[in-house]
Design an enzyme around this catalytic site. Structure first.
Site, short mmCIF file in Angstrom:
data_model
loop_
_atom_site.label_atom_id
_atom_site.label_comp_id
_atom_site.label_asym_id
_atom_site.label_seq_id
_atom_site.Cartn_x
_atom_site.Cartn_y
_atom_site.Cartn_z
CG ASP A 205 40.56 35.52 31.83
OD1 ASP A 205 39.83 35.69 30.85
OD2 ASP A 205 40.28 35.92 32.98
CG ASP B 211 33.35 37.22 33.56
OD1 ASP B 211 33.84 36.07 33.53
OD2 ASP B 211 34.03 38.25 33.43
C1 DGJ Z 1 37.82 37.64 33.75
C2 DGJ Z 1 37.28 36.29 34.05
O1 DGJ Z 1 36.18 36.02 33.25
C3 DGJ Z 1 36.96 36.21 35.54
O2 DGJ Z 1 36.35 34.97 35.82
C4 DGJ Z 1 38.23 36.39 36.30
O3 DGJ Z 1 39.10 35.32 36.06
C5 DGJ Z 1 38.88 37.70 35.92
N1 DGJ Z 1 39.04 37.83 34.50
C6 DGJ Z 1 40.22 37.85 36.58
O4 DGJ Z 1 40.87 38.96 36.17
#
Ligand code: DGJ
Length: 701
Positions: free
Chosen positions: A448, A505
């Site tokens: 991430d 997301d």
């Molecule tokens: C942002 C990501 O896009 C989410 O799917 C998740 O992993 C969160 N970060 C976790 O902090």
């Protein structure tokens, strides 16, 4: 003047090259006959001088410069570092040499007074995607700063007068806009240190008369600068110029005496329509960009802990979730954020990549053992390039983050970014991640990146590439996903090092019905993480039925990001059925040729993938149709004379199935010619909002 042609399978590029002068691309389009007279082709496209041009009309060609009266943006913008107040350094690059084969060419330019070489490589790859890269070499004695590093300068063939550009934000990636190209042109940039949500590193030009398209993309995971300048004043030859460059940000690129800059790369492709363009990009990614794509096994169904548990992690809760996951048919259990250091919320502990003993008193081993016992493999979330001010790492190494000495250190999501240009930072991260991968059988990393990079971060992208390359070399069996708060770092640079991306997301199915078709203009379904989210959706608040959520999620790399314990028995059964369908069809969905299907109702999204005589299509209605009987769904890309068995895989959408005529025949399969399916179409009940159908085809003869 010399002419050089490069030929692909269905593509010809023709260059006009003048030693001591300019280089130009005078033709880019369908393959020309071998016998084509290239000088005649040039003459047919040449224009006479007119009133508003300088006496010698400028030819921006493949290297636009200010000299000669062209007022657009030069590709190479230099400042003299020892005399920056003198402004942009005038350049006069002349072609000095070129080497060409049947499918590639290197063109060299030189500026005598500055002592700088500029080289551009154009390569037509198998499948006709064109890779273009450019570098600069400073042989001189002056120290320069380069504003942006050009990757592609493309004089746009005049027939392309339409532009589809993309723009986006967190949870709303890749919104398409179509407009006429002239007169304003186009400009987009990323200044946040990553390719970002802005979408300006992708574009599609079109010829409205024929539907032909040209798609282009910058192969880079950092800042970019994209510009199309139209020749509105008529100084050039009427063509617009597309420039794609790595953005230099506030500092620019340093080009001191006796130095060189690595080549920057972009790709483009021409195709008769947007489906063919998607197929060209997919083939290119599969063959030349994705790491060892040919060796990939079936894309395992994921269950990710984030939407189910968030930061409320405990070994017991995770084991219960894993048991639920296995009962659905899940094949990979991914432990998301919250497993390390003191990370019980998003304000702390990034950088402390050791398993939290509060959450896992015996480490991750018991959880992973249970996951394996349940027949799944194990994946783990990491965010290596970041550090929380509240972390052991920051307390020990406060200067490892991007910062300006003596200034405040503003955070974003409570975090700072590490300076990836520093070898000691990369070494630390490598050691921590390598230790985790050695200690635990981790099959997959969700990598991430949840912060913009500021203050400026020269060398950050190269540092990120170096770290991920080193880890991949040490652990080649580990799959990696690129996530950046969703789709904030998706590009061919990152896809050259990872196995899938997190497109957004936003798991809301209606949003995904926009987001997935747009990403799949460039990326094949097997790299697009596609999860069944919860209802109500945590981002949009929308409630959607499980049948609709599951059918749409099948078109990607399927997963579940919801808590099965909060689903009814009926919902679980529906999910189980769709996971089984995905397993049955993923061989087609992840190897086949994607068709973007048109439907007269703008609220119907339809797409299809065909592979080795089989095809699966999705037709999804998001709104309430203005008519009772929605227009038939017409498929595409079939052999007109072949016969196909066409059936509707069950379960059928609960709200719409009662409206289906001849259910027994649809269950059994109707035998129809490719022609009939493509022209007459299939009358499916698509009147109700949030209804999706799957259509299966099998070629009989
Ligand atoms: C942002 C990501 O896009 C989410 O799917 C998740 O992993 C969160 N970060 C976790 O902090």
């Amino acid at each position: 003047m010399d002419y050089v042609r490069l030929d692909g399978e269905a593509l010809t590029l023709v260059f006009a090259l003048e030693e001591g002068g300019t280089a130009d691309l005078i033709y880019a389009g369908p393959r020309l006959p071998e016998s084509e007279d290239l000088a005649a082709l040039a003459a047919a496209g040449a224009r006479g001088r007119h009133e508003s041009q300088p006496d010698v009309p400028p030819r921006p060609g493949l290297l636009p410069e200010r000299k000669g009266g062209w007022s657009g943006r030069p590709a190479i913008r230099l400042l003299d570092r020892d005399n920056p107040l003198a402004g942009e350094v005038p350049t006069d690059f002349r072609v000095i040499d070129w080497d060409a084969t049947k499918w590639d060419i290197r063109i060299g330019w030189h500026d005598e007074r500055l002592g700088i070489d500029f080289n551009a490589w154009w390569r037509v790859t198998a499948g006709d995607v064109v890779r273009v890269s450019c570098n600069l070499v400073n042989h001189g004695e002056r120290n320069f700063t380069l504003a942006d590093h050009p990757a592609l300068v493309l004089p746009i063939p005049r027939r392309f007068t339409g532009l589809t550009s993309f723009a986006g934000r967190w949870a709303g990636e890749m919104r398409e806009t179509h407009r006429a190209l002239a007169p304003e042109g186009f400009a987009a940039r990323s200044g946040i240190g990553k390719s970002g949500f802005g979408g300006g590193n992708w574009m599609v030009l079109d010829d409205p008369a024929s539907g032909e398209v040209l798609g282009a993309h910058l192969v880079w995971s950092g800042n970019y600068s994209t510009r199309i300048e139209c020749d509105t004043q008529g100084q050039g030859d009427g063509r617009a110029v597309l420039q794609m460059a790595i953005g230099g940000g506030a500092a620019g690129f340093s080009l001191p005496a006796a130095s060189a800059l690595d080549a920057a790369e972009a790709v483009f492709a021409l195709a008769p329509d947007r489906t063919a363009l998607a197929q060209a990009f997919h083939a290119h990614l599969r063959a030349r960009v994705l790491p060892s794509r040919a060796t990939w096994g079936p894309r395992k169904v994921h269950l990710n802990s984030w939407e189910a548990l968030g930061f409320n992690l405990s070994q017991d809760a995770l084991i219960a979730l894993a048991e639920d996951a296995a009962s659905l048919g899940i094949e990979r259990f991914v432990l998301d954020d919250g497993w390390f250091g003191g990370r019980r919320n998003d304000q702390t502990s990034l950088g402390d990549w050791t398993v939290s003993s509060d959450v896992f008193p015996n480490g991750l081993a018991p959880l992973i053992a249970r996951v394996h016992q349940l027949g799944m493999d194990f994946g783990l979330w990491v965010e290596p390039e970041m550090v929380s001010p509240d972390s052991d790492l920051y307390r020990a190494q406060p200067d490892w983050c991007l910062h300006t000495e003596g200034r405040e250190r503003p955070t974003m999501r409570g975090q700072l970014a590490l300076d990836m240009a520093r070898a000691e930072v990369r070494d630390y991260l490598f050691a921590r991640l390598d230790a985790l991968l050695r200690e635990y059988p981790i099959a997959y990393l969700k990598w991430d990146h949840n912060r913009d990079l500021f203050p400026s971060a020269p060398g950050q992208t190269q540092g990120f590439y170096a770290l991920i390359d080193a880890l991949r070399a040490a652990h080649p069996q580990v799959e990696i996903e690129s996530c950046s708060s969703g789709g904030g770092r998706i590009d061919f640079g990152v896809l050259n090092r990872t196995h899938r991306v997190w497109p957004s997301d936003n798991n809301d199915t209606i949003e995904r019905l926009r987001i997935i078709p747009v990403w799949s203009q460039f990326l094949p379904l097997e790299v697009l993480g596609s999860h069944v989210g919860p209802s109500p959706n945590p981002i949009t608040g929308r409630r959607l039925g499980i049948d609709f959520r599951a059918k749409v999620a099948m078109f990607g790399h399927m997963g579940v990001e919801a808590d099965p314990a909060r689903m009814s028995e009926k919902e679980r059964a529906t999910l189980v059925a769709h996971i089984a369908l995905y397993k049955q069809w993923r061989g087609v969905l992840h190897h086949g040729a994607l068709q973007r299907l048109a439907h007269p109702d703008p609220n119907v999204t339809a797409m299809m993938v065909a592979h080795e005589g089989k095809a699966l299509a999705l037709a999804a209605q998001t709104a309430f149709s203005p008519v009772f009987d929605a227009a038939p769904v017409r498929l595409a890309g079939l052999e007109p004379a072949a016969r196909y068995r066409v059936s509707l895989p069950e379960p059928w959408p609960p709200r719409a199935k009662h409206y289906l005529a001849n259910p027994d025949q649809w269950r059994e399969g109707l035998v129809l010619s490719g022609s009939a399916v493509m022209t007459h179409g299939l009358a499916l009940p698509l009147t109700h909002p949030e209804t999706a159908w799957l259509i299966a085809l099998e070629k009989l003869s």
